[in-house]
Design a protein around this motif. Sequence first.
Motif, PDB file in Angstrom:
ATOM      1  N   ASN A 174      48.031  -8.233   3.693  1.00  0.00           N
ATOM      2  CA  ASN A 174      48.024  -8.337   5.158  1.00  0.00           C
ATOM      3  C   ASN A 174      48.034  -6.987   5.880  1.00  0.00           C
ATOM      4  OD1 ASN A 174      50.587  -7.478   4.669  1.00  0.00           O
ATOM      5  ND2 ASN A 174      51.608  -9.381   5.266  1.00  0.00           N
ATOM      6  N   GLY A 175      47.987  -5.898   5.107  1.00  0.00           N
ATOM      7  CA  GLY A 175      47.932  -4.567   5.740  1.00  0.00           C
ATOM      8  C   GLY A 175      49.251  -4.086   6.306  1.00  0.00           C
ATOM      9  N   GLU A 176      50.345  -4.792   5.999  1.00  0.00           N
ATOM     10  CA  GLU A 176      51.666  -4.377   6.495  1.00  0.00           C
ATOM     11  C   GLU A 176      52.039  -3.024   5.882  1.00  0.00           C
ATOM     12  OE1 GLU A 176      56.340  -5.745   6.163  1.00  0.00           O
ATOM     13  OE2 GLU A 176      54.824  -6.843   5.039  1.00  0.00           O
ATOM     14  N   ILE A 177      52.606  -2.147   6.721  1.00  0.00           N
ATOM     15  CA  ILE A 177      53.033  -0.828   6.222  1.00  0.00           C
ATOM     16  C   ILE A 177      54.444  -0.979   5.649  1.00  0.00           C
ATOM     17  CG2 ILE A 177      53.486   1.583   6.857  1.00  0.00           C
ATOM     18  CD1 ILE A 177      51.515   0.957   9.287  1.00  0.00           C
ATOM     19  N   LEU A 178      54.529  -0.904   4.333  1.00  0.00           N
ATOM     20  CA  LEU A 178      55.832  -1.092   3.684  1.00  0.00           C
ATOM     21  C   LEU A 178      56.654   0.192   3.731  1.00  0.00           C
ATOM     22  CD1 LEU A 178      54.511  -3.071   0.571  1.00  0.00           C
ATOM     23  CD2 LEU A 178      55.631  -4.015   2.597  1.00  0.00           C
ATOM     24  N   GLY A 201      42.350   5.403   3.519  1.00  0.00           N
ATOM     25  CA  GLY A 201      42.407   5.337   2.051  1.00  0.00           C
ATOM     26  C   GLY A 201      43.111   4.082   1.553  1.00  0.00           C
ATOM     27  N   ALA A 202      44.029   3.570   2.346  1.00  0.00           N
ATOM     28  CA  ALA A 202      44.731   2.349   1.929  1.00  0.00           C
ATOM     29  C   ALA A 202      43.813   1.131   2.032  1.00  0.00           C
ATOM     30  CB  ALA A 202      45.967   2.151   2.796  1.00  0.00           C
ATOM     31  N   LEU A 203      42.743   1.268   2.842  1.00  0.00           N
ATOM     32  CA  LEU A 203      41.799   0.155   3.014  1.00  0.00           C
ATOM     33  C   LEU A 203      40.585   0.338   2.090  1.00  0.00           C
ATOM     34  CD1 LEU A 203      41.888   0.088   6.894  1.00  0.00           C
ATOM     35  CD2 LEU A 203      42.819  -1.678   5.390  1.00  0.00           C
ATOM     36  N   LEU A 204      39.981   1.540   2.214  1.00  0.00           N
ATOM     37  CA  LEU A 204      38.780   1.823   1.406  1.00  0.00           C
ATOM     38  C   LEU A 204      38.956   3.178   0.733  1.00  0.00           C
ATOM     39  CD1 LEU A 204      36.309   0.631   4.111  1.00  0.00           C
ATOM     40  CD2 LEU A 204      36.404  -0.334   1.808  1.00  0.00           C
ATOM     41  N   LYS A 205      38.200   4.162   1.256  1.00  0.00           N
ATOM     42  CA  LYS A 205      38.329   5.522   0.725  1.00  0.00           C
ATOM     43  C   LYS A 205      38.387   6.492   1.894  1.00  0.00           C
ATOM     44  CE  LYS A 205      36.267   7.007  -3.158  1.00  0.00           C
ATOM     45  NZ  LYS A 205      35.143   7.457  -3.946  1.00  0.00           N
ATOM     46  N   GLU A 247      54.410  -4.301  14.574  1.00  0.00           N
ATOM     47  CA  GLU A 247      53.694  -5.137  13.603  1.00  0.00           C
ATOM     48  C   GLU A 247      52.201  -4.881  13.604  1.00  0.00           C
ATOM     49  OE1 GLU A 247      54.997  -9.200  13.697  1.00  0.00           O
ATOM     50  OE2 GLU A 247      57.102  -8.595  13.745  1.00  0.00           O
ATOM     51  N   ALA A 248      51.841  -3.624  13.860  1.00  0.00           N
ATOM     52  CA  ALA A 248      50.428  -3.238  13.704  1.00  0.00           C
ATOM     53  C   ALA A 248      50.160  -3.126  12.202  1.00  0.00           C
ATOM     54  CB  ALA A 248      50.185  -1.897  14.377  1.00  0.00           C
ATOM     55  N   THR A 249      48.902  -3.219  11.828  1.00  0.00           N
ATOM     56  CA  THR A 249      48.578  -3.124  10.402  1.00  0.00           C
ATOM     57  C   THR A 249      48.042  -1.728  10.103  1.00  0.00           C
ATOM     58  OG1 THR A 249      46.295  -3.787  10.674  1.00  0.00           O
ATOM     59  CG2 THR A 249      47.927  -5.566  10.381  1.00  0.00           C
ATOM     60  N   ILE A 250      47.804  -1.479   8.825  1.00  0.00           N
ATOM     61  CA  ILE A 250      47.271  -0.189   8.426  1.00  0.00           C
ATOM     62  C   ILE A 250      45.864   0.004   9.012  1.00  0.00           C
ATOM     63  CG2 ILE A 250      46.279  -0.958   6.195  1.00  0.00           C
ATOM     64  CD1 ILE A 250      48.232   2.303   6.782  1.00  0.00           C
ATOM     65  N   ALA A 251      45.152  -1.108   9.213  1.00  0.00           N
ATOM     66  CA  ALA A 251      43.808  -1.022   9.811  1.00  0.00           C
ATOM     67  C   ALA A 251      43.890  -0.495  11.244  1.00  0.00           C
ATOM     68  CB  ALA A 251      43.136  -2.391   9.784  1.00  0.00           C
ATOM     69  N   ASP A 252      44.972  -0.827  11.951  1.00  0.00           N
ATOM     70  CA  ASP A 252      45.114  -0.351  13.329  1.00  0.00           C
ATOM     71  C   ASP A 252      45.229   1.174  13.363  1.00  0.00           C
ATOM     72  OD1 ASP A 252      45.067  -2.895  14.605  1.00  0.00           O
ATOM     73  OD2 ASP A 252      47.092  -3.246  13.850  1.00  0.00           O
TER      74      ASP A 252
END
Length: 457
Positions: free
Chosen positions: A396-400, A449-453, A423-428
């Motif tokens: 879900n892209g949550e920043i842990l 980088g957490a999503l792609l590269k 509660e924004a995600t890493i994509a935000d």
Amino acid sequence: MDNYDILILGGGPGGYVAAIKGAQLGLKIALIEKDAIGGVCLNEGCIPTKTLLKSAKVYRLMKHSKDYGISVDSASIKPNWDVILQRKSSVVKRLTSGVQGLLKKNGVTVFQGYGEVINNTTVKVNSETITAKNIVLATGASPIIPPIPGLKEGIENQFVYSSKTLLNYPKIPNSLTIIGGGVIGIEFATLFSSFGTKVTILERLEQILMPIDDDIRNAYLKLLAKESIEIITKANVTKINEASVTYELNGQSKNIDSEIVLLSVGMKPNIDSFKQLNLSMNKQGIQVNEQMQTSIPNVYAIGDITGKMMLAHAASAEGIVAVETIAGKKSKFSFDSVPSAVYGFPEIAWIGLTEKEVKEKKTDYKVSQFPLLANGRSLAEGDTDGFVKIIVNPKNGEILGAHILAANATDLLAETVLARDSEATIADIANSIHLHPSVSEAVMEAAIGALLKPIHM
Ligand code: NAD
């Protein structure tokens, strides 16, 4: 005898922020402080040490001025400790008088003296008895003095110092032994080693800075080694002598000589002034709920006395929650939202879980790291030591967790704190346009980088 809505005991970053906020909410506030307004943080902790670190930063930069094409006679670059201490005192004075002005402007009644809590509505200060509907306890913490033989004498003979007394040591010591490799120990180690002091840290556990992420610690240890800061872990200090410290390492007794010693093995909550109340306690300090209420509903406890996170910004946030609750607002405090830091060269800042903690939770996770060496602004600044590490939930892209080792890590961390809180995600973060060139692009790149590269790696 005045009846206040809230009586706050202790004027540190917990107490004074609670007082101002309470007054802004229209409540009648009394604040009792036995020493100087601002507490340890403003007078003997956060602010004076950051001021000294700034002098160390200037000195370090000047010593490397040739790298930036500026020639100076290296023999003329010298720290003047008296002036450095004067600057520290004037910064502290400016800030604490500013806070005093704010309390006055907001109509907070300040009592100067030692407040002794008589019951859950009454406090005695000097010869006065003050009553209030609610009490907020914010009395802070004091250094732990472990039962090491010779320690008491070492303190009396001005061989052993606390983080408070060391601030007024009249010169830069030639050598310094630091007992305790926590946040305070490391901060003073980097401060004095910048000025040429030979620093040795004795840490009881197997690692210094236990709460930080392992990757950050490993990278940081290399930088401390470059500074010639010696770190001896699993060291059990057994005796303080006249001019040396005896410790045991792997069953062997060893001795280390130094000009002075800093004792920084943690803090304990100051609870004497309200022991009358018999509040429920846990292992760390006073037990509170999410509204910072103690076992007595109209008595609140904030800051270091709760023992969980002895951080000024946590204390201030807790103070706001306490007074908002008293004012009838819905408010709660979450320890998950509190960022932490280690100041020095470079800085360390983090929020959320370390990779080790995420692993222990057995949740799915992905790690992304972006080195400052690949960031244009860091190259331009000559500050390429460090990286940004972000741990996310890939589902879900949550920043842990977010962990930063960088010259200005404490400022860079802020967007990850906001992202987690809202509660924004890493994509935000990845999709937000970051200024170029800026070190903050390293946070964006780690997010990409957490999503792609990442683009620049
Ligand atoms: P700390 O808890 O951060 O570190 C104490 C260290 O001393 C630990 O690593 C511990 O294992 C070690 N230790 C304990 N007993 C020892 C012994 N007998 N011999 C050798 N090592 C021993 O405590 P601190 O550095 O004293 O700081 C006190 C508090 O103040 C902390 O809770 C900290 O969060 C807070 N603080 C925070 C900041 C910051 O945010 N940068 C700055 C200053 C203080």
